[in-house]
Design a protein around this motif. Structure first.
Motif, mmCIF file in Angstrom:
data_model
loop_
_atom_site.group_PDB
_atom_site.id
_atom_site.type_symbol
_atom_site.label_atom_id
_atom_site.label_comp_id
_atom_site.label_asym_id
_atom_site.label_seq_id
_atom_site.Cartn_x
_atom_site.Cartn_y
_atom_site.Cartn_z
ATOM 1 N N UNK A 102 0.821 -1.210 0.000
ATOM 2 C CA UNK A 102 0.000 0.000 0.000
ATOM 3 C C UNK A 102 0.852 1.256 0.000
ATOM 4 N N UNK A 103 2.139 1.092 0.290
ATOM 5 C CA UNK A 103 3.029 2.252 0.371
ATOM 6 C C UNK A 103 4.454 1.760 0.194
ATOM 7 N N UNK A 104 5.206 2.394 -0.688
ATOM 8 C CA UNK A 104 6.622 2.048 -0.830
ATOM 9 C C UNK A 104 7.384 2.744 0.288
ATOM 10 N N UNK A 105 7.922 1.989 1.196
ATOM 11 C CA UNK A 105 8.581 2.571 2.363
ATOM 12 C C UNK A 105 9.821 3.365 1.948
ATOM 13 N N UNK A 106 10.080 4.418 2.696
ATOM 14 C CA UNK A 106 11.251 5.261 2.416
ATOM 15 C C UNK A 106 12.545 4.459 2.423
ATOM 16 N N UNK A 107 12.605 3.450 3.274
ATOM 17 C CA UNK A 107 13.822 2.640 3.339
ATOM 18 C C UNK A 107 14.073 1.868 2.045
ATOM 19 N N UNK A 108 13.026 1.680 1.246
ATOM 20 C CA UNK A 108 13.194 0.962 -0.011
ATOM 21 C C UNK A 108 13.602 1.868 -1.165
ATOM 22 N N UNK A 109 13.036 3.077 -1.216
ATOM 23 C CA UNK A 109 13.195 3.881 -2.429
ATOM 24 C C UNK A 109 13.949 5.194 -2.250
ATOM 25 N N UNK A 110 14.067 5.709 -1.038
ATOM 26 C CA UNK A 110 14.800 6.959 -0.824
ATOM 27 C C UNK A 110 16.273 6.680 -0.567
ATOM 28 N N UNK A 111 17.141 7.535 -1.082
ATOM 29 C CA UNK A 111 18.572 7.381 -0.844
ATOM 30 C C UNK A 111 18.861 7.571 0.643
ATOM 31 N N UNK A 138 21.449 8.186 3.649
ATOM 32 C CA UNK A 138 22.777 8.731 3.936
ATOM 33 C C UNK A 138 23.406 8.065 5.154
ATOM 34 N N UNK A 139 22.578 7.669 6.101
ATOM 35 C CA UNK A 139 23.081 6.994 7.289
ATOM 36 C C UNK A 139 23.581 5.592 6.923
ATOM 37 N N UNK A 150 23.985 2.813 8.580
ATOM 38 C CA UNK A 150 23.158 1.723 9.080
ATOM 39 C C UNK A 150 21.900 1.573 8.230
ATOM 40 N N UNK A 151 21.253 2.700 7.942
ATOM 41 C CA UNK A 151 20.038 2.645 7.143
ATOM 42 C C UNK A 151 20.331 2.241 5.698
ATOM 43 N N UNK A 152 21.471 2.629 5.188
ATOM 44 C CA UNK A 152 21.855 2.207 3.839
ATOM 45 C C UNK A 152 22.024 0.690 3.787
ATOM 46 N N UNK A 153 22.589 0.139 4.851
ATOM 47 C CA UNK A 153 22.756 -1.318 4.914
ATOM 48 C C UNK A 153 21.405 -2.018 5.028
ATOM 49 N N UNK A 154 20.498 -1.420 5.822
ATOM 50 C CA UNK A 154 19.153 -1.978 5.949
ATOM 51 C C UNK A 154 18.435 -1.935 4.603
ATOM 52 N N UNK A 155 18.588 -0.843 3.878
ATOM 53 C CA UNK A 155 17.964 -0.725 2.567
ATOM 54 C C UNK A 155 18.466 -1.812 1.619
ATOM 55 N N UNK A 156 19.754 -2.032 1.597
ATOM 56 C CA UNK A 156 20.329 -3.072 0.733
ATOM 57 C C UNK A 156 19.758 -4.444 1.089
ATOM 58 N N UNK A 157 19.635 -4.696 2.390
ATOM 59 C CA UNK A 157 19.085 -5.973 2.848
ATOM 60 C C UNK A 157 17.622 -6.126 2.431
ATOM 61 N N UNK A 158 16.817 -5.063 2.624
ATOM 62 C CA UNK A 158 15.398 -5.128 2.303
ATOM 63 C C UNK A 158 15.166 -5.344 0.810
ATOM 64 N N UNK A 159 15.952 -4.659 -0.011
ATOM 65 C CA UNK A 159 15.822 -4.839 -1.459
ATOM 66 C C UNK A 159 16.189 -6.267 -1.862
ATOM 67 N N UNK A 160 17.226 -6.807 -1.227
ATOM 68 C CA UNK A 160 17.626 -8.193 -1.502
ATOM 69 C C UNK A 160 16.516 -9.156 -1.110
ATOM 70 N N UNK A 161 15.893 -8.916 0.061
ATOM 71 C CA UNK A 161 14.827 -9.788 0.533
ATOM 72 C C UNK A 161 13.594 -9.702 -0.371
#
Length: 377
Positions: free
Chosen positions: A118-127, A129-130, A132-143
């Protein structure tokens, strides 16, 4: 034997989930499994025609810090699914998809899984800078990519979600577009406003604080009334700004099904401007688009968004700069004077036949039946 269906969500049910409930409870024995994280203003499900299972585990709003409570919810909801043994598991969000996938692997290999976004989370689509969050984003996209094979149907509330993200790894034939059109039963008593003070309304969760501050500033400058209805996310900064202002009515939390028609009926214009600097905002289609069209009132949105693209193409509203109140002031004055907006009711009437929840529900029902038939359920 009657089919069993489970809806699995990581929050308390909102109006969109209730629309899914109303459809899917007609298809079999329906169970709703939801997570009460202790910070929701949404009411607990009542369970008419279905069975609710509320799992109460306190957790914050930050997904990065929700990991440990999520593991507890994972275990309890998986155990519940194993006992219920549903034929269909309809989930929202990647975290719930992982639970459904575990259920299918361990307990029911033939289960049909529906993955709703219902919503593309910011962690998935926004760049991010942090680090830790960049690593979480990479993990979420992989999953997300890894779990593409886990679900039989991908339900999206905006076609742009597919275009900007899912098209890279999900076949189009696996996707179903389900626009977040309103349950029109909530608008049966709607009567358009006639006369009185010109009123700009905001109806929905109060999350984008800068844009709400712009609305308040514009309202003061234009000398119009504001009606703001919805629960404000923490920290609460907008409610105090409204307190004591005779030209602003703060409604706060409300029951949509019983009050939506009355609240819309007190507004001349609907405001739906969010922070367009965020990628997920630029591709989302809020339900206010369809609600304003149904009520035949002008909609004000943020420029540079998919919402603005449709609003202007349909001729049902106007886009403004999301970062400043200046354009908003000019637009409100033009709408108030009648200089703009005269053709919007007619344009809305032209669009309204396409706002059909029953047709969308039938599309979902058809896809679910096909998926079950394919698996011999």
């Amino acid at each position: 034997m009657e089919r069993k269906i489970a809806i699995l969500i990581g929050f308390m049910p909102n109006p969109r989930i209730y629309k899914r409930i109303e459809l899917e409870k007609t298809m079999g024995e329906l169970h709703l499994i939801c997570w009460d994280r202790g910070n929701s203003m949404l009411a607990a499900p009542e369970g008419e025609g279905y069975t609710p299972h509320v799992i109460s585990i306190p957790a914050g709003g930050d997904p990065v810090r929700r990991f440990i409570p999520y593991r507890r919810f994972f275990a309890r909801s998986l155990k519940l699914l194993a006992g219920l043994r549903p034929d269909i598991v309809h989930v929202q969000g990647l975290d719930m998809l992982k639970i459904a996938n575990a259920y299918r692997k361990k307990h029911n290999p033939s289960a049909v899984i529906v993955y709703e976004v219902a919503d593309l989370h910011r962690l998935l689509v926004d760049k991010q800078k942090n680090p830790l969050r960049a690593a979480v984003q990479k993990y979420l996209r992989h999953e997300d990519k890894r779990l593409e094979k886990a679900y039989d149907l991908l339900v999206l509330t905006s076609e742009k979600y597919y275009e900007v993200y899912f098209s890279g790894f999900v076949p189009r034939e696996k996707m179903l577009y389900m626009p977040n059109v309103p349950d029109l039963s909530a608008f049966e008593s709607y009567v358009p406003k006639s006369g009185g003070d010109f009123t700009v309304g905001y109806i929905g969760a109060v999350r984008y604080k800068k844009q709400m501050e712009n609305l308040i500033a514009a309202g003061k400058q234009c000398g119009v009334k504001l009606l703001i209805a919805g629960y404000e996310d923490e920290p609460r900064v907008i409610e105090p700004l409204c307190a004591g202002d005779p030209n602003i009515e703060w409604v706060g939390r409300f029951d949509f099904s019983s009050r939506a028609a009355q609240l819309y009926g007190r507004c001349d214009v609907m405001y739906s401007v969010y922070n367009a600097d965020m990628h997920n905002v630029r591709v989302a289609l809020p339900n206010k688009l369809y609600e304003a069209v149904w009520c035949e009132m002008p909609l004000i949105v943020a420029r540079g968004t998919y919402l603005a693209e449709l609003t202007e193409a349909w001729g049902v509203g106007y886009a403004v700069d999301h970062s400043s109140p200046d354009e908003l002031i000019g637009l409100i004055n033009a709408l108030k004077s009648g200089e703009k907006g005269r053709d919007i009711p007619e344009n809305c009437r032209r669009i309204k036949p396409g706002i059909d929840l029953a047709k969308n529900n039938e599309n979902l029902r058809s896809r679910l039946e096909a998926a079950m038939s394919k698996k011999g359920i």
